[in-house]
Design a protein around this motif. Sequence first.
Motif, short mmCIF file in Angstrom:
data_model
loop_
_atom_site.label_atom_id
_atom_site.label_comp_id
_atom_site.label_asym_id
_atom_site.label_seq_id
_atom_site.Cartn_x
_atom_site.Cartn_y
_atom_site.Cartn_z
N ARG A 1 0.81 -1.22 0.00
CA ARG A 1 0.00 0.00 0.00
C ARG A 1 0.84 1.28 0.00
O ARG A 1 0.30 2.37 -0.10
N VAL A 2 2.15 1.14 0.13
CA VAL A 2 3.01 2.32 0.16
C VAL A 2 3.96 2.27 -1.05
O VAL A 2 4.75 1.33 -1.19
N PHE A 3 3.81 3.27 -1.92
CA PHE A 3 4.63 3.32 -3.13
C PHE A 3 5.44 4.61 -3.14
O PHE A 3 4.98 5.66 -2.68
N GLY A 4 6.65 4.52 -3.68
CA GLY A 4 7.51 5.69 -3.80
C GLY A 4 7.77 6.02 -5.25
O GLY A 4 8.05 5.12 -6.06
N GLU A 5 7.64 7.30 -5.59
CA GLU A 5 7.93 7.75 -6.96
C GLU A 5 8.87 8.94 -6.87
O GLU A 5 8.87 9.67 -5.88
N ASN A 6 9.65 9.15 -7.94
CA ASN A 6 10.60 10.26 -7.89
C ASN A 6 10.31 11.36 -8.90
O ASN A 6 11.05 12.33 -8.97
N LYS A 7 9.23 11.21 -9.67
CA LYS A 7 8.87 12.27 -10.62
C LYS A 7 7.42 12.67 -10.42
O LYS A 7 6.54 11.82 -10.28
N VAL A 8 7.20 13.98 -10.44
CA VAL A 8 5.87 14.53 -10.16
C VAL A 8 4.83 13.98 -11.14
O VAL A 8 3.76 13.51 -10.74
N GLN A 9 5.15 14.03 -12.42
CA GLN A 9 4.15 13.61 -13.40
C GLN A 9 3.80 12.14 -13.27
O GLN A 9 2.64 11.73 -13.35
N GLU A 10 4.81 11.33 -13.01
CA GLU A 10 4.57 9.90 -12.88
C GLU A 10 3.73 9.61 -11.63
O GLU A 10 2.82 8.79 -11.66
N LEU A 11 4.04 10.30 -10.57
CA LEU A 11 3.28 10.09 -9.33
C LEU A 11 1.81 10.45 -9.55
O LEU A 11 0.90 9.69 -9.19
N THR A 12 1.55 11.59 -10.19
CA THR A 12 0.16 12.03 -10.35
C THR A 12 -0.60 11.11 -11.30
O THR A 12 -1.75 10.77 -11.06
N GLU A 13 0.07 10.64 -12.36
CA GLU A 13 -0.61 9.73 -13.29
C GLU A 13 -0.96 8.41 -12.62
O GLU A 13 -2.06 7.88 -12.79
N LYS A 14 -0.03 7.89 -11.86
CA LYS A 14 -0.29 6.61 -11.20
C LYS A 14 -1.32 6.77 -10.07
O LYS A 14 -2.14 5.89 -9.84
N TYR A 15 -1.26 7.90 -9.43
CA TYR A 15 -2.25 8.22 -8.38
C TYR A 15 -3.66 8.12 -8.96
O TYR A 15 -4.55 7.52 -8.37
N ASP A 16 -3.84 8.71 -10.14
CA ASP A 16 -5.17 8.71 -10.76
C ASP A 16 -5.58 7.32 -11.25
O ASP A 16 -6.77 7.01 -11.31
N ALA A 17 -4.59 6.49 -11.58
CA ALA A 17 -4.91 5.19 -12.19
C ALA A 17 -5.10 4.06 -11.18
O ALA A 17 -5.59 3.00 -11.54
N LEU A 18 -4.71 4.29 -9.95
CA LEU A 18 -4.69 3.18 -8.98
C LEU A 18 -5.59 3.49 -7.77
O LEU A 18 -6.02 4.63 -7.58
N PRO A 19 -5.90 2.47 -6.96
CA PRO A 19 -6.86 2.65 -5.85
C PRO A 19 -6.47 3.75 -4.85
O PRO A 19 -5.29 4.05 -4.65
N GLY A 20 -7.49 4.32 -4.25
CA GLY A 20 -7.33 5.47 -3.37
C GLY A 20 -6.72 5.18 -2.02
O GLY A 20 -6.35 6.10 -1.30
N ASP A 21 -6.59 3.90 -1.66
CA ASP A 21 -6.00 3.62 -0.34
C ASP A 21 -4.48 3.47 -0.40
O ASP A 21 -3.84 3.13 0.60
N ILE A 22 -3.91 3.75 -1.57
CA ILE A 22 -2.44 3.73 -1.67
C ILE A 22 -1.88 5.00 -1.04
O ILE A 22 -2.45 6.08 -1.19
N ARG A 23 -0.77 4.84 -0.31
CA ARG A 23 -0.07 6.02 0.22
C ARG A 23 1.17 6.26 -0.62
O ARG A 23 2.02 5.40 -0.75
N TRP A 24 1.19 7.44 -1.23
CA TRP A 24 2.27 7.78 -2.17
C TRP A 24 3.33 8.60 -1.47
O TRP A 24 3.03 9.58 -0.78
N HIS A 25 4.59 8.23 -1.70
CA HIS A 25 5.70 8.98 -1.13
C HIS A 25 6.51 9.60 -2.25
O HIS A 25 6.88 8.92 -3.21
N MET A 26 6.76 10.90 -2.14
CA MET A 26 7.61 11.58 -3.11
C MET A 26 9.05 11.47 -2.63
O MET A 26 9.40 12.04 -1.59
N ILE A 27 9.87 10.73 -3.37
CA ILE A 27 11.23 10.49 -2.90
C ILE A 27 12.29 11.18 -3.75
O ILE A 27 13.47 11.14 -3.42
N GLY A 28 11.87 11.79 -4.86
CA GLY A 28 12.85 12.37 -5.78
C GLY A 28 12.96 13.88 -5.64
O GLY A 28 12.15 14.52 -4.96
N HIS A 29 13.97 14.43 -6.29
CA HIS A 29 14.19 15.87 -6.26
C HIS A 29 12.93 16.59 -6.75
O HIS A 29 12.34 16.22 -7.75
#
Length: 232
Positions: A50-78
Amino acid sequence: MIREQLQEVEARIEAACARAGRKREDVTLIAVSKTKPVEALREAYDLGIRVFGENKVQELTEKYDALPGDIRWHMIGHLQTNKVKYIIDKAELIHSVDSIRLAEAIEKEAAKRERTVRILAEVNVAEEESKFGIRMDEAIPFIEKIAGYPHIQVCGLMTIAPFVENPEENRPIFKNLHKLSVDIAGKNIDNVNVNILSMGMTNDYEVAIEEGATMVRVGTGIFGARDYTVSG
Ligand SMILES: *Cc1c(COP(=O)(O)O)cnc(C)c1O
């Protein structure tokens, strides 16, 4: 494949916790899914992640929209200051705060939304030229300054250790970040806690756990090697 790899990572985390006399639930596994297709994340999700890490803003937002709402997203990149607004409502923790400018941008966007944003200060413990992050000797004044921003909650520290053949080589780096967190805790700065230590990646997460990591960021170890020629 993801199932077997996850089982292996989980077993190694448990073993490292046992060696260090720590509880498994004190370590959060962040599945670093950068460059991986949504289907791979879905597979990990179906296996309980349930916890995913992404390092790019666009990728995080696209995956956020495509996947279930109970995922917790962590921004790990610059993170660039002008992109804060796109992830501020999507990331539960920003690991990569490495400048006052960025902290100011987060403060401004958080204030607009009347929310508090949880962040980690990224420290370049190894002092690698190529890496982002504040220097060890800047960390305390940096955190004291950010502590004054009412819409930011400092929750801990993050570091990216160098790539090394033998993970033991990174042990002093993890020890130093841990020691820094103890020093900061000792200062009792208002509005700051340093309970989170985000350190350790595929190559060295077991050593990081032995040295006190509370979050490990594992990509390749779960999803396999990244193919940058496909994803750009
Ligand atoms: C890519 C990345 C990871 C994961 O790296 P692996 O070696 O694949 O586990 C962890 N942290 C950050 C900040 C990353 O960019």
